[in-house]
Design a protein around this motif. Structure first.
Motif, PDB file in Angstrom:
ATOM      1  N   ASN A  62     -12.865  -6.403 -41.099  1.00 21.58           N
ATOM      2  CA  ASN A  62     -12.764  -6.036 -42.510  1.00 21.58           C
ATOM      3  C   ASN A  62     -14.133  -5.790 -43.119  1.00 21.58           C
ATOM      4  N   LEU A  63     -15.095  -6.670 -42.820  1.00 22.36           N
ATOM      5  CA  LEU A  63     -16.442  -6.508 -43.361  1.00 22.36           C
ATOM      6  C   LEU A  63     -17.106  -5.248 -42.814  1.00 22.36           C
ATOM      7  N   ALA A  64     -16.872  -4.957 -41.542  1.00 23.35           N
ATOM      8  CA  ALA A  64     -17.445  -3.755 -40.936  1.00 23.35           C
ATOM      9  C   ALA A  64     -16.915  -2.492 -41.609  1.00 23.35           C
ATOM     10  N   LEU A  65     -15.639  -2.488 -41.972  1.00 24.98           N
ATOM     11  CA  LEU A  65     -15.043  -1.307 -42.587  1.00 24.98           C
ATOM     12  C   LEU A  65     -15.374  -1.211 -44.074  1.00 24.98           C
ATOM     13  N   LEU A  66     -15.483  -2.357 -44.727  1.00 23.65           N
ATOM     14  CA  LEU A  66     -15.825  -2.374 -46.151  1.00 23.65           C
ATOM     15  C   LEU A  66     -17.293  -2.068 -46.404  1.00 23.65           C
ATOM     16  N   HIS A  67     -18.168  -2.619 -45.554  1.00 22.26           N
ATOM     17  CA  HIS A  67     -19.604  -2.603 -45.858  1.00 22.26           C
ATOM     18  C   HIS A  67     -20.476  -1.978 -44.769  1.00 22.26           C
TER      19      HIS A  67
END
Length: 323
Positions: free
Chosen positions: A241-246
């Motif tokens: 999730n963090l990789a896709l968000l940020h």
């Protein structure tokens, strides 16, 4: 994000059920739709109290089928998780009532207390929030329930992963081959199974709405997929999730932050890589579905194509990472 509406937007049978679980003299005086979730209809209910004040509750109703399984199972798991977490070190909503089979409501529903705080999906302030997220997940995995939730279920397979347009087929074939192997043995932990920024609430100082400093976590919500399994699964899910968000680098950084916070992952490099890849490969099947609530929350630049490109970059980074 909320949209104010009248209390009558809560369906009649459900509204009557909610009223039966209020204290004497209380009544529903307002309802707001909560957006950002992807598996259920959410309503924040304002309850008028006998002394003229108000308090808040949250109503969760499963109107449509979900990929995660039957609504009855999800609501039973959420109710059990909220009961397990009551009074513990992990702040979660309190269970008020649950109707998992829609015996009283129009749809399977759960009523819970409202937690203060809000989700934060902005890039700004992430440097500060990341270790807070990591420490919170370590605390989740430290929970020892009296009764274990059901074993985790993998919702995707090597055969259902979808290679994004423009990705290097060789890299993705190699990544998919990693999860063709049998799942490694693991030490079980209490899992949230959807731990990610959209399910973590922050209290942010008014002078610092992005949470660059002074942020604190007020609670974790959405326990409908609570399970028993390897800590690596929750870490991989949040990292993706963090990789896709940020951006992909933040996914890799979260894994390190979790370990720095005292979290324990699989000992062998090939086992860690197996779990790390399960989550992004599962995301590959539903990129459009994943990106939609982020755009609703204001991250309009996260088009399906933009998220797909980040997913490809993250899988490539995992395959390139040293063991």
């Amino acid at each position: 994000m909320t949209d104010h509406d009248e209390a009558v937007t809560v369906r009649p049978l459900t509204l009557a059920w909610v009223h039966r679980h209020l204290a004497a003299g209380e009544r529903i005086v307002g309802a707001e739709a909560l957006y950002g979730g992807a598996t259920a209809d959410m309503r924040r209910l304002t309850v008028g109290t006998r002394d003229g004040g108000t308090r808040l509750l949250v109503l969760r109703s499963f109107v449509d089928p979900t990929r995660q399984g039957p609504a009855e199972d999800l609501l039973h798991r959420e109710a059990d998780a909220l009961t397990t977490l009551t009074g513990g070190s992990v702040s979660a909503p309190g269970l008020v009532a649950v109707d998992p089979t829609a015996a009283h409501c129009e749809y399977p529903s759960l009523l819970m207390t409202h937690l203060p705080g809000r989700t934060v999906l902005d890039d700004e302030g992430l440097e500060t929030r990341l270790p807070l997220l990591a420490r919170q997940l370590v605390a989740v995995h430290a929970v020892r329930p009296a009764v274990r939730p059901r074993e985790y279920v993998a919702l995707s397979t090597a055969d259902t992963a979808v290679t994004p347009e423009g990705a290097d087929p060789a890299v993705w074939t190699a990544a998919i081959d990693v999860i063709r192997r049998p799942a490694p043995r693991y030490q079980g932990r209490f899992l949230h199974r959807d731990f990610q920024p959209g399910n973590v609430l922050f209290d942010l100082p008014p002078e610092d709405p992005a949470g660059a400093a002074g942020a604190r976590i007020t609670g974790v919500v959405d326990w409908a997929a609570a399970s028993w399994g390897p800590a690596d699964l929750d870490v991989a899910h949040c990292s993706t999730n963090l990789a896709l968000l940020h951006g992909p680098a933040w996914g890799l950084r979260f894994t390190r932050a979790y370990q720095e916070a005292g979290g324990m992952l699989a000992a062998a490099a090939d086992e860690r890589r197996y779990w790390q890849l399960r989550s992004p490969l599962a995301f590959s099947e539903e990129v459009q579905w994943v990106a939609q609530p982020w755009r609703q929350a204001g991250r309009t630049e996260l088009t399906t194509r933009a998220v797909e490109e980040r997913l490809d970059a993250y899988v490539t980074a995992l395959m390139d990472a040293p063991g």
